[in-house]
Design a protein around this motif. Structure first.
Motif, PDB file in Angstrom:
ATOM      1  N   GLU A 197      10.354   9.120  22.673  1.00 15.57           N
ATOM      2  CA  GLU A 197       9.010   9.627  22.391  1.00 15.57           C
ATOM      3  C   GLU A 197       8.055   8.461  22.137  1.00 15.57           C
ATOM      4  N   LEU A 198       6.841   8.575  22.689  1.00 15.62           N
ATOM      5  CA  LEU A 198       5.826   7.540  22.487  1.00 15.62           C
ATOM      6  C   LEU A 198       5.486   7.445  21.000  1.00 15.62           C
ATOM      7  N   ALA A 199       5.418   6.215  20.505  1.00  9.84           N
ATOM      8  CA  ALA A 199       5.124   6.023  19.091  1.00  9.84           C
ATOM      9  C   ALA A 199       4.485   4.654  18.891  1.00  9.84           C
ATOM     10  N   TYR A 200       3.788   4.512  17.764  1.00 13.06           N
ATOM     11  CA  TYR A 200       3.196   3.235  17.405  1.00 13.06           C
ATOM     12  C   TYR A 200       4.146   2.480  16.485  1.00 13.06           C
ATOM     13  N   ALA A 201       4.165   1.169  16.670  1.00 12.55           N
ATOM     14  CA  ALA A 201       5.003   0.315  15.835  1.00 12.55           C
ATOM     15  C   ALA A 201       4.162  -0.809  15.252  1.00 12.55           C
ATOM     16  N   VAL A 202       4.509  -1.219  14.041  1.00 17.40           N
ATOM     17  CA  VAL A 202       3.877  -2.376  13.418  1.00 17.40           C
ATOM     18  C   VAL A 202       4.749  -3.589  13.715  1.00 17.40           C
ATOM     19  N   THR A 203       4.142  -4.631  14.281  1.00 24.45           N
ATOM     20  CA  THR A 203       4.896  -5.832  14.623  1.00 24.45           C
ATOM     21  C   THR A 203       4.287  -7.054  13.951  1.00 24.45           C
ATOM     22  N   ILE A 204       5.070  -8.108  13.896  1.00 23.13           N
ATOM     23  CA  ILE A 204       4.572  -9.370  13.354  1.00 23.13           C
ATOM     24  C   ILE A 204       5.093 -10.512  14.219  1.00 23.13           C
ATOM     25  N   GLU A 205       4.232 -11.494  14.442  1.00 26.72           N
ATOM     26  CA  GLU A 205       4.594 -12.664  15.222  1.00 26.72           C
ATOM     27  C   GLU A 205       4.414 -13.921  14.377  1.00 26.72           C
ATOM     28  N   ASP A 206       5.234 -14.897  14.619  1.00 24.51           N
ATOM     29  CA  ASP A 206       5.107 -16.167  13.907  1.00 24.51           C
ATOM     30  C   ASP A 206       4.140 -17.057  14.676  1.00 24.51           C
ATOM     31  N   ARG A 265       2.058  -7.663   1.562  1.00 22.55           N
ATOM     32  CA  ARG A 265       0.883  -6.800   1.723  1.00 22.55           C
ATOM     33  C   ARG A 265       1.117  -5.744   2.800  1.00 22.55           C
ATOM     34  N   LEU A 266       1.751  -6.158   3.859  1.00 20.95           N
ATOM     35  CA  LEU A 266       2.015  -5.241   4.968  1.00 20.95           C
ATOM     36  C   LEU A 266       2.962  -4.127   4.537  1.00 20.95           C
ATOM     37  N   ILE A 267       3.978  -4.469   3.761  1.00 23.54           N
ATOM     38  CA  ILE A 267       4.912  -3.458   3.251  1.00 23.54           C
ATOM     39  C   ILE A 267       4.170  -2.437   2.394  1.00 23.54           C
ATOM     40  N   GLN A 268       3.272  -2.927   1.549  1.00 22.82           N
ATOM     41  CA  GLN A 268       2.499  -2.024   0.687  1.00 22.82           C
ATOM     42  C   GLN A 268       1.666  -1.054   1.524  1.00 22.82           C
ATOM     43  N   ILE A 269       1.047  -1.565   2.582  1.00 18.02           N
ATOM     44  CA  ILE A 269       0.238  -0.710   3.458  1.00 18.02           C
ATOM     45  C   ILE A 269       1.104   0.354   4.117  1.00 18.02           C
ATOM     46  N   ILE A 270       2.225  -0.076   4.656  1.00 19.95           N
ATOM     47  CA  ILE A 270       3.113   0.843   5.382  1.00 19.95           C
ATOM     48  C   ILE A 270       3.635   1.940   4.460  1.00 19.95           C
ATOM     49  N   ALA A 292      -4.464   2.682  11.415  1.00 20.23           N
ATOM     50  CA  ALA A 292      -5.866   2.403  11.131  1.00 20.23           C
ATOM     51  C   ALA A 292      -6.028   1.286  10.109  1.00 20.23           C
ATOM     52  N   VAL A 293      -5.255   1.342   9.023  1.00 20.69           N
ATOM     53  CA  VAL A 293      -5.396   0.338   7.969  1.00 20.69           C
ATOM     54  C   VAL A 293      -4.946  -1.042   8.449  1.00 20.69           C
ATOM     55  N   VAL A 294      -3.844  -1.074   9.213  1.00 20.05           N
ATOM     56  CA  VAL A 294      -3.371  -2.358   9.741  1.00 20.05           C
ATOM     57  C   VAL A 294      -4.428  -2.972  10.658  1.00 20.05           C
ATOM     58  N   MET A 295      -5.020  -2.158  11.530  1.00 22.28           N
ATOM     59  CA  MET A 295      -6.032  -2.664  12.463  1.00 22.28           C
ATOM     60  C   MET A 295      -7.268  -3.178  11.711  1.00 22.28           C
ATOM     61  N   GLU A 296      -7.618  -2.488  10.638  1.00 18.12           N
ATOM     62  CA  GLU A 296      -8.790  -2.897   9.860  1.00 18.12           C
ATOM     63  C   GLU A 296      -8.582  -4.246   9.163  1.00 18.12           C
ATOM     64  N   ASN A 297      -7.324  -4.555   8.854  1.00 20.25           N
ATOM     65  CA  ASN A 297      -7.028  -5.770   8.094  1.00 20.25           C
ATOM     66  C   ASN A 297      -6.390  -6.870   8.935  1.00 20.25           C
ATOM     67  N   GLN A 298      -6.482  -6.748  10.238  1.00 25.31           N
ATOM     68  CA  GLN A 298      -5.834  -7.717  11.110  1.00 25.31           C
ATOM     69  C   GLN A 298      -6.350  -9.135  10.931  1.00 25.31           C
ATOM     70  N   THR A 301      -6.895 -10.696   8.280  1.00 27.26           N
ATOM     71  CA  THR A 301      -6.212 -11.379   7.175  1.00 27.26           C
ATOM     72  C   THR A 301      -4.692 -11.240   7.256  1.00 27.26           C
ATOM     73  N   LEU A 302      -4.212 -10.445   8.177  1.00 30.83           N
ATOM     74  CA  LEU A 302      -2.771 -10.270   8.373  1.00 30.83           C
ATOM     75  C   LEU A 302      -2.371 -11.045   9.633  1.00 30.83           C
ATOM     76  N   THR A 303      -2.239 -12.332   9.474  1.00 24.12           N
ATOM     77  CA  THR A 303      -1.962 -13.216  10.609  1.00 24.12           C
ATOM     78  C   THR A 303      -0.673 -12.809  11.327  1.00 24.12           C
ATOM     79  N   GLY A 304      -0.790 -12.622  12.635  1.00 26.37           N
ATOM     80  CA  GLY A 304       0.371 -12.314  13.453  1.00 26.37           C
ATOM     81  C   GLY A 304       0.742 -10.851  13.504  1.00 26.37           C
ATOM     82  N   VAL A 305       0.061 -10.012  12.718  1.00 24.03           N
ATOM     83  CA  VAL A 305       0.411  -8.590  12.648  1.00 24.03           C
ATOM     84  C   VAL A 305      -0.344  -7.819  13.732  1.00 24.03           C
ATOM     85  N   ASN A 306       0.341  -6.873  14.348  1.00 18.01           N
ATOM     86  CA  ASN A 306      -0.288  -6.124  15.414  1.00 18.01           C
ATOM     87  C   ASN A 306       0.285  -4.711  15.451  1.00 18.01           C
TER      88      ASN A 306
END
Length: 950
Positions: free
Chosen positions: A79-88, A108-113, A226-232, A234-239
């Motif tokens: 099933e199509l779904a969104y995932a939170v990823t992080i890159e170094d 911070r990312l864990i708190q958002i999720i 939505a929240v992850v995208m809004e804070n991108q 300051t969340l280096t590498g997060v997508n």
């Protein structure tokens, strides 16, 4: 003079240098104008639009193929779904700064999720247990592989040579937290630190390759996106990336067959790359079941695209793209509706057996001449089972939002623990009391302490001199715990590095005091010790049945009826005993939750003409959706600690002695070897004493219950009556040489020959993990009735009975029907394969065996009133006298024109009559002999037949 100036100017103009000067001036003017344009006129615009662009290749995962049942009913899909990823992809001046900043971003990312009801992928092999201690969720080879990966070794052997192979989970966490690794600060709680380490470890698995994303959370909510995208910024590498997650339909029923997917391991990568070079360390692959077996077909083909990304890793341009292709679809032989129905039938019967055995007593005391069939279940055992199997969460007793009964019980528990630990300390500090003079309760605690010290390698088992007089005195229970442990200290049987001895020059007295301190502190936060406390609180009535039932309500395990309080509901049922039994009857409390005997079973149904498996039910089961894509370590740990062992596939992995279901093998051997014929009469004398070297002469089951015998019978009647004496005689004759000498090995060889013909020497052929069978290798007399060392799984018995039913074609059982592409075009139509054909078996032999199996069912009370021809054989296998016997029933139907074979195995099911009742209900369902609502009631089905003689 003017003329001279004119001549100089003329010479200059005519010079090549003049022309070059003019050109340079013109170019300089253009450059000045361009710089003015860029910096002054359009400077702000270009500054805003400037980005650093990097070209990279991005892999496009394929869509995993679907899994269906034989009728096209969906079992697994993506099933199509969104995932939170992080890159170094950050730049840091030092490792210390990198750790600080990266860990804070992850935190911070864990708190958002988590604030939006989502959770991070928790597939790290260490979790926090109920007492807040770090513990492994894997063991043996899996643990070694994990530790080798943590410490950076490709081979387990290298890790074991250079590191401590007995490193604890806590030590692994401390190693990863240090500044040389992830530098996780002490400002984070243990739970927070573990989550950060989990993500950092997953990133490390990608070797910290720039722009290679690590998935932190999958199938997240729109709010999280939505929240992850809004804070991108300051969340280096997060997508946020689009992807797919594996979903399983009716997962509880099919988890063991379908299996699950997860992140590929290094070992799996190495193996899969041999067949397909496209696999990468970031791939999700089948980890078990059909998902694993059909991995190459289900995986599909990845796509790729060349993209340009900015300095934050965002894609700003797609250069080229190769589309992925979906994996193929797998159709199983399983009938989904039938499989689910059988699961429910089995659960109802297990609950019915439990209800029939639960008594309103505090303790069951076996009678002097009692048997395993007499075992009863005290209600106190039921109360304790709810705590022991973690149905009731004792950790919530002291939570901030704990309820009234929870707080009250916790207060009692605290008092109990303080008292018991004080008593144990008194045993170690005060006067010596020999173990044999302690109360049963205190013996339990003292034994727990010694076992705890041994299991944690404080008390060094390999260092103990078992010939030592003091050790022997301890084993004989004639000395105290204090005497034993103080002596162990003096003899250097204690590893002082584990108990924090303050000085390396400490004497025996100081070491012993450190050991006492270690024991006391360990008991303060030990889950298993806590459970013993609750057990004795129930025994002494300081924790009542009423309170146990109230806890079930307070923790949401049970729901109150409308208009009633929990107390009123318990009271109206007639008290805690009747209330709880009623909840078990209604399956609001299940056999799996209680984990009392019996709590498990399996049923396999095959098409006798193809070997196709129509149902392969195992109870209990689990939710493989929680394993999809990545294992939830907390849920996995919960399953590992579940005493009903839901991860074990009872149909394919649990082996038991076949009991009397093996007698068709012995009958075939006797008839084909000519030691009996269909009309041979053997007189059941009760005790078989023809073999002098037998330590104890075996008896027929009927003789054991009143010195009765079956009299003179032939082979079909012997199958009907399950006459042990008849088959002892067959085994004896098979073991007799032409010269009249008894040879145990000769008999074993003959039994093995015919068991092999029926396929019992190898696994069944089914495509999922299966335990290896074991044909008996001792005692030909007892082996002829299914005892000895015979051990088979239910699918192996099913392969054997399918062969009996169809008269000699031994199929390899299969779960695979066909393979199609995503458009439904058939790629491969799986055909049944034959393991062996019993062409040389005489028709008279088959007739005698089939008639005997038909007589069995005609005599069974379970099948009385059913006007439908079924053939079968019951079997009872005793493991130990302190547990109920295993119950088995093998059958096929219809008798005159077999369509299906049905085998039922209930571990600790008391009597084969209970297994036969499951078989009966399956026959009724499959052949529509009754309304479905009469068969699947959603309530416990009590035993309704006698204890079968096997």
């Amino acid at each position: 003079m003017f003329k001279n100036i004119k001549e100089v100017i003329a010479s200059i103009v005519k010079s090549r240098l003049f022309i070059l000067a003019i050109i340079f001036c013109f170019m300089f003017a253009i450059l000045i104008q361009r710089i003015f344009q860029l910096q002054i006129v359009n400077g702000d615009t270009y500054l805003e639009n400037f980005t650093l662009t990097i070209k990279k290749e991005k892999t496009i995962p394929s869509t995993r193929g679907r899994i269906f049942d034989r009728n096209g009913e969906l079992l697994a899909y993506s099933e199509l779904a969104y995932a939170v990823t992080i890159e170094d992809n950050g730049s840091y001046p030092s490792r210390k700064v990198k750790n600080e900043q990266l860990n804070e971003i992850i935190y911070r990312l864990i708190q958002i999720i988590e604030s939006h009801g989502d959770s991070i992928i928790n597939d790290f092999n260490i979790v926090l247990d109920g007492s807040g201690s770090f513990t492994y969720t894997v063991e043996d080879t899996q643990l070694k592989r994990f530790l080798a990966d943590v410490y950076g070794y490709r081979k387990i052997e290298d890790f074991e040579k250079k590191e401590n192979p007995n490193v604890t989970a806590k030590e692994v966490i401390e190693y990863l937290m240090n500044e040389k690794n992830y530098g996780v600060s002490d400002k984070y709680s243990a739970e927070e630190a573990l989550k950060i380490i989990t993500i950092r470890y997953a990133m490390a698995a990608n070797s910290y390759q720039k722009y290679l994303a690590t998935t932190i959370a999958s199938d997240v909510s729109d709010e999280t996106v939505a929240v992850v995208m809004e804070n991108q910024d300051t969340l280096t590498g997060v997508n946020i990336e689009e992807g797919s997650v594996r979903k399983y339909v009716d997962s509880e029923y099919f988890a063991h067959i379908i299996g699950y997917t997860g992140k590929i391991s290094q070992d799996e990568l190495d193996a899969l790359k041999e067949e397909n070079e496209d696999y990468r360390l970031t791939d999700v692959v089948g980890k078990s079941g059909i998902e694993k077996y059909m991995e190459q077909q289900l995986q599909g083909k990845k796509g790729s695209e060349q993209v340009y990304v900015d300095n934050l890793g965002k894609v700003i341009k797609v250069d080229s793209r190769t589309e992925q292709s979906a994996g193929d679809d797998v159709y199983l032989t399983i009938n989904k509706k039938l499989h689910i129905a059988v699961y429910k039938i089995l659960e109802q019967k297990l609950a019915g057996i439990l209800v029939s055995r639960i008594q309103n007593i505090k303790e069951y005391v076996p009678k002097a001449n009692g048997t395993a069939s007499d075992i009863q279940i005290p209600i106190d055992d039921v109360y304790f089972a709810l705590i022991d199997n973690n149905v009731i969460d004792t950790n919530h007793f002291f939570a901030e939002d704990s309820n009234e009964t929870e707080a009250l019980v916790y207060s009692k528990y605290e008092n109990k623990k303080a008292s018991v630990i004080a008593n144990i300390a008194a045993q170690l500090n005060g006067d010596s009391i020999a173990y044999q003079n302690l109360s049963d309760e205190m013996k339990d605690y003292v034994s727990f302490v010694v076992n705890y010290l041994t299991n944690n390698q404080v008390l060094l088992k390999d260092s103990i001199n078992t010939d030592d007089d003091t050790y022997k005195a301890w084993k004989n229970e004639s000395i105290s715990l204090k005497d034993y442990l103080s002596y162990a200290v003096a003899q250097n049987w204690i590893d002082i590095t584990k108990i924090k001895v303050e000085s390396q020059y400490a004497d025996s007295t100081e070491i012993f005091q450190s050991l006492i301190t270690y024991i006391e502190s360990s008991l303060e936060s030990n889950v298993d010790f806590d459970k013993k406390l609750y057990k004795y609180m129930i025994k002494e009535n300081s924790l009542s049945g009423q309170e146990i039932c109230m806890l079930l309500f307070e923790q949401g395990i049970l729901k109150t009826e409308e208009g009633k309080t929990p107390s009123e509901e318990i009271s109206s049922a007639g008290g805690a005993y009747r209330f709880l039994v009623g909840k078990i009857k209604n399956l609001e409390i299940t056999p799996a939750q209680l984990a009392l005997w019996p709590n498990s079973g399996s049923c396999v149904i095959t098409d006798v003409n193809t070997g196709e498996v129509l149902a392969a039910v195992t109870y209990p089961s689990y939710d493989n959706n929680k394993f999809a894509n990545s294992i939830d370590a907390d849920y996995y740990n919960k399953l590992l600690n579940d005493k009903s062992y839901p991860l074990l596939n009872r149909a394919t992995q649990q082996k038991t002695a076949p009991g009397s279901t093996f007698k068709m093998v012995a009958a075939t051997a006797g008839l084909e070897e000519g030691v009996i014929d269909p009309n041979s009469i053997i007189d059941d004398l009760g005790v078989f004493d023809k073999v002098e070297e037998q330590p104890k002469a075996p008896k027929c089951w009927r003789y054991q219950s009143g010195h009765l015998t079956h009299g003179k019978i032939n082979v079909s009647e012997a199958l009907r009556d399950s006459c042990n004496y008849f088959f002892y005689e067959v085994g004896y004759r098979l073991s007799t040489t032409p010269s009249g000498q008894y040879s145990n090995q000769l008999g074993l060889d003959k039994l093995k020959q015919y068991a092999t013909m029926f396929g019992l020497s190898e696994t069944s052929g089914i495509e999922i993990t299966e335990s290896s069978p074991q044909i008996t290798n001792e005692d030909s007399i007892r082996s002829s009735i299914g005892q000895g060392t015979n051990n088979f799984t239910n699918v192996q018995l099913s392969k054997y009975i399918t062969t009996v039913a169809n008269g000699g074609t031994c199929y390899n059982l299969t779960l695979l029907n066909k393979l199609t592409d995503s458009s439904g075009n058939v790629i491969e139509d799986y055909q049944p394969t034959v393991y062996n054909t019993l062409d040389d078996i005489q028709s008279s032999t088959w007739t005698a065996i089939h008639q005997g199996m038909r007589l069995v069912v005609e005599e069974l009370k379970a099948f009385k009133g059913i006007d439908f021809p079924v053939a079968g054989k019951t079997g009872t296998a005793q493991e130990v006298t302190t547990k109920p016997n295993h119950a088995l029933f093998v059958s096929y139907a219809p008798y005159d024109n077999p369509e299906v074979a049905i085998t039922v195995q209930i571990a600790n099911g008391y009597t084969s009559g209970n297994a036969a009742e499951v078989g009966r209900d399956v026959v009724k369902y499959y052949f529509n002999l009754a309304d479905e609502s009469e068969i699947i009631t959603g309530t416990a089905t009590p035993p309704d037949s006698e204890v079968a003689g096997d």
